[in-house]
Design a protein around this motif. Structure first.
Motif, PDB file in Angstrom:
ATOM      1  N   MET A 140       0.888  -1.183  -0.003  1.00 24.97           N
ATOM      2  CA  MET A 140      -0.074  -0.141   0.143  1.00 24.97           C
ATOM      3  C   MET A 140       1.079   1.374   0.153  1.00 24.97           C
ATOM      4  SD  MET A 140      -2.716   1.440   2.514  1.00 24.97           S
ATOM      5  CE  MET A 140      -2.672   2.733   2.667  1.00 24.97           C
ATOM      6  N   GLU A 141       0.287   1.828  -0.766  1.00 28.37           N
ATOM      7  CA  GLU A 141       1.342   3.737  -1.205  1.00 28.37           C
ATOM      8  C   GLU A 141       1.009   4.862   0.234  1.00 28.37           C
ATOM      9  OE1 GLU A 141       2.140   6.301  -4.287  1.00 28.37           O
ATOM     10  OE2 GLU A 141       1.897   4.549  -4.868  1.00 28.37           O
ATOM     11  N   SER A 142       1.905   4.992   0.538  1.00 34.06           N
ATOM     12  CA  SER A 142       1.540   6.172   2.271  1.00 34.06           C
ATOM     13  C   SER A 142       0.640   7.399   1.163  1.00 34.06           C
ATOM     14  CB  SER A 142       3.083   6.913   2.465  1.00 34.06           C
ATOM     15  OG  SER A 142       3.577   5.665   3.242  1.00 34.06           O
ATOM     16  N   GLU A 143       0.576   8.170   2.250  1.00 31.20           N
ATOM     17  CA  GLU A 143      -0.770   9.668   1.569  1.00 31.20           C
ATOM     18  C   GLU A 143       0.220  10.237   2.829  1.00 31.20           C
ATOM     19  OE1 GLU A 143      -5.236  10.372   1.074  1.00 31.20           O
ATOM     20  OE2 GLU A 143      -5.112   8.861   1.544  1.00 31.20           O
ATOM     21  N   TYR A 144      -0.220  11.178   2.193  1.00 28.95           N
ATOM     22  CA  TYR A 144       0.493  13.072   2.716  1.00 28.95           C
ATOM     23  C   TYR A 144       0.074  13.652   2.891  1.00 28.95           C
ATOM     24  CZ  TYR A 144       4.980   9.926   2.810  1.00 28.95           C
ATOM     25  OH  TYR A 144       5.727   9.250   2.104  1.00 28.95           O
ATOM     26  N   ALA A 145      -0.209  14.418   3.711  1.00 31.27           N
ATOM     27  CA  ALA A 145      -1.215  15.591   4.015  1.00 31.27           C
ATOM     28  C   ALA A 145      -0.823  17.043   4.034  1.00 31.27           C
ATOM     29  CB  ALA A 145      -2.694  15.454   4.452  1.00 31.27           C
ATOM     30  N   VAL A 146      -1.137  18.047   4.423  1.00 33.52           N
ATOM     31  CA  VAL A 146      -0.486  19.507   4.905  1.00 33.52           C
ATOM     32  C   VAL A 146      -1.804  20.062   5.139  1.00 33.52           C
ATOM     33  CG1 VAL A 146       0.387  21.537   5.293  1.00 33.52           C
ATOM     34  CG2 VAL A 146       1.410  19.016   2.934  1.00 33.52           C
ATOM     35  N   LYS A 147      -1.510  20.090   7.020  1.00 29.94           N
ATOM     36  CA  LYS A 147      -1.811  21.220   8.319  1.00 29.94           C
ATOM     37  C   LYS A 147      -1.474  22.463   8.289  1.00 29.94           C
ATOM     38  CE  LYS A 147      -4.665  21.369  12.714  1.00 29.94           C
ATOM     39  NZ  LYS A 147      -4.472  21.153  13.843  1.00 29.94           N
ATOM     40  N   ILE A 148      -2.272  23.262   7.771  1.00 30.83           N
ATOM     41  CA  ILE A 148      -1.623  24.802   8.246  1.00 30.83           C
ATOM     42  C   ILE A 148      -3.004  25.638   9.091  1.00 30.83           C
ATOM     43  CG2 ILE A 148      -1.239  26.863   7.732  1.00 30.83           C
ATOM     44  CD1 ILE A 148      -1.073  25.390   4.674  1.00 30.83           C
ATOM     45  N   SER A 149      -2.092  26.552   9.844  1.00 33.04           N
ATOM     46  CA  SER A 149      -2.909  27.531  11.167  1.00 33.04           C
ATOM     47  C   SER A 149      -3.189  28.039  10.128  1.00 33.04           C
ATOM     48  CB  SER A 149      -2.261  27.502  12.176  1.00 33.04           C
ATOM     49  OG  SER A 149      -3.093  28.434  12.767  1.00 33.04           O
ATOM     50  N   LEU A 150      -4.606  29.375   9.862  1.00 35.62           N
ATOM     51  CA  LEU A 150      -4.826  29.961   9.138  1.00 35.62           C
ATOM     52  C   LEU A 150      -5.492  31.296  10.137  1.00 35.62           C
ATOM     53  CD1 LEU A 150      -7.332  28.612   6.144  1.00 35.62           C
ATOM     54  CD2 LEU A 150      -4.695  29.337   6.349  1.00 35.62           C
ATOM     55  N   SER A 151      -4.494  30.480  11.568  1.00 38.88           N
ATOM     56  CA  SER A 151      -4.810  31.766  12.610  1.00 38.88           C
ATOM     57  C   SER A 151      -3.683  31.807  13.544  1.00 38.88           C
ATOM     58  CB  SER A 151      -6.029  30.949  13.355  1.00 38.88           C
ATOM     59  OG  SER A 151      -7.632  31.432  12.716  1.00 38.88           O
ATOM     60  N   LYS A 152      -3.625  33.189  13.579  1.00 35.07           N
ATOM     61  CA  LYS A 152      -1.975  33.350  14.460  1.00 35.07           C
ATOM     62  C   LYS A 152      -1.750  33.083  15.765  1.00 35.07           C
ATOM     63  CE  LYS A 152      -0.606  38.127  12.184  1.00 35.07           C
ATOM     64  NZ  LYS A 152      -0.054  39.325  12.133  1.00 35.07           N
ATOM     65  N   HIS A 153      -0.870  32.535  15.543  1.00 39.12           N
ATOM     66  CA  HIS A 153      -0.353  31.953  17.092  1.00 39.12           C
ATOM     67  C   HIS A 153       0.091  32.402  18.133  1.00 39.12           C
ATOM     68  CE1 HIS A 153      -3.085  28.195  17.539  1.00 39.12           C
ATOM     69  NE2 HIS A 153      -3.083  28.622  15.798  1.00 39.12           N
ATOM     70  N   GLU A 154       0.116  33.947  18.033  1.00 36.66           N
ATOM     71  CA  GLU A 154       1.243  34.731  18.732  1.00 36.66           C
ATOM     72  C   GLU A 154       1.708  34.253  19.913  1.00 36.66           C
ATOM     73  OE1 GLU A 154      -0.300  38.122  17.707  1.00 36.66           O
ATOM     74  OE2 GLU A 154       0.689  38.596  16.030  1.00 36.66           O
ATOM     75  N   HIS A 155       0.454  33.394  20.736  1.00 37.92           N
ATOM     76  CA  HIS A 155       1.797  33.523  22.025  1.00 37.92           C
ATOM     77  C   HIS A 155       1.968  31.901  22.604  1.00 37.92           C
ATOM     78  CE1 HIS A 155      -2.364  31.421  20.603  1.00 37.92           C
ATOM     79  NE2 HIS A 155      -2.003  30.220  21.497  1.00 37.92           N
ATOM     80  N   ASP A 156       2.056  30.936  21.253  1.00 37.73           N
ATOM     81  CA  ASP A 156       3.001  30.352  21.191  1.00 37.73           C
ATOM     82  C   ASP A 156       4.613  30.658  20.460  1.00 37.73           C
ATOM     83  OD1 ASP A 156       1.891  28.210  22.276  1.00 37.73           O
ATOM     84  OD2 ASP A 156       0.304  27.492  20.478  1.00 37.73           O
ATOM     85  N   ASN A 157       4.346  31.492  19.306  1.00 45.17           N
ATOM     86  CA  ASN A 157       5.901  31.518  18.541  1.00 45.17           C
ATOM     87  C   ASN A 157       5.381  33.287  17.923  1.00 45.17           C
ATOM     88  OD1 ASN A 157       7.399  32.418  17.592  1.00 45.17           O
ATOM     89  ND2 ASN A 157       7.371  30.518  16.690  1.00 45.17           N
ATOM     90  N   PRO A 158       6.193  34.165  18.865  1.00 43.16           N
ATOM     91  CA  PRO A 158       5.176  35.527  18.241  1.00 43.16           C
ATOM     92  C   PRO A 158       5.900  36.159  16.816  1.00 43.16           C
ATOM     93  CG  PRO A 158       6.736  36.112  20.587  1.00 43.16           C
ATOM     94  CD  PRO A 158       6.204  34.659  19.676  1.00 43.16           C
ATOM     95  N   GLU A 159       6.767  36.115  16.392  1.00 42.30           N
ATOM     96  CA  GLU A 159       7.868  36.137  15.468  1.00 42.30           C
ATOM     97  C   GLU A 159       7.668  35.052  13.811  1.00 42.30           C
ATOM     98  OE1 GLU A 159      10.146  34.828  17.574  1.00 42.30           O
ATOM     99  OE2 GLU A 159      10.036  36.983  18.394  1.00 42.30           O
ATOM    100  N   ALA A 160       6.988  34.363  14.324  1.00 41.68           N
ATOM    101  CA  ALA A 160       6.200  32.655  12.855  1.00 41.68           C
ATOM    102  C   ALA A 160       5.228  32.411  13.957  1.00 41.68           C
ATOM    103  CB  ALA A 160       7.591  32.120  13.015  1.00 41.68           C
ATOM    104  N   PRO A 161       3.886  33.304  13.783  1.00 40.47           N
ATOM    105  CA  PRO A 161       2.751  32.487  14.246  1.00 40.47           C
ATOM    106  C   PRO A 161       1.728  31.982  13.659  1.00 40.47           C
ATOM    107  CG  PRO A 161       2.512  35.428  13.409  1.00 40.47           C
ATOM    108  CD  PRO A 161       3.562  34.432  13.540  1.00 40.47           C
ATOM    109  N   TYR A 162       2.540  31.436  12.517  1.00 36.86           N
ATOM    110  CA  TYR A 162       1.585  30.148  11.732  1.00 36.86           C
ATOM    111  C   TYR A 162       2.557  28.808  11.832  1.00 36.86           C
ATOM    112  CZ  TYR A 162      -0.723  34.359   9.794  1.00 36.86           C
ATOM    113  OH  TYR A 162      -1.347  35.714   9.702  1.00 36.86           O
TER     114      TYR A 162
END
Length: 63
Positions: free
Chosen positions: A1-23
């Motif tokens: 069986m071939e592996s499947e891949y997907a990308v998850k991207i946060s479209l909301s800023k997470h400045e509390h986690d990473n102020p310089e790179a919040p996505y």
């Protein structure tokens, strides 16, 4: 069986986690179940996609 891949991207800023790179991005892979294989932080959703795509392409070129 071939592996499947997907990308998850946060479209909301997470400045509390990473102020310089919040996505957040995550590359997930499905073999028998879904699991995260890479992640990172960027300063825009577009850069998140490019970082995840670059990581995915590096995986495919190594195989």
């Amino acid at each position: 069986m071939e592996s499947e891949y997907a990308v998850k991207i946060s479209l909301s800023k997470h400045e509390h986690d990473n102020p310089e790179a919040p996505y957040y991005w995550s590359l997930i892979k499905h073999d028998r179940s879904w699991h995260q294989i890479a992640f990172g932080w960027e300063d825009s959703p577009e850069k998140c996609f490019h970082a995840a795509e670059e990581y995915y392409r590096s995986l495919m070129s190594d195989s």
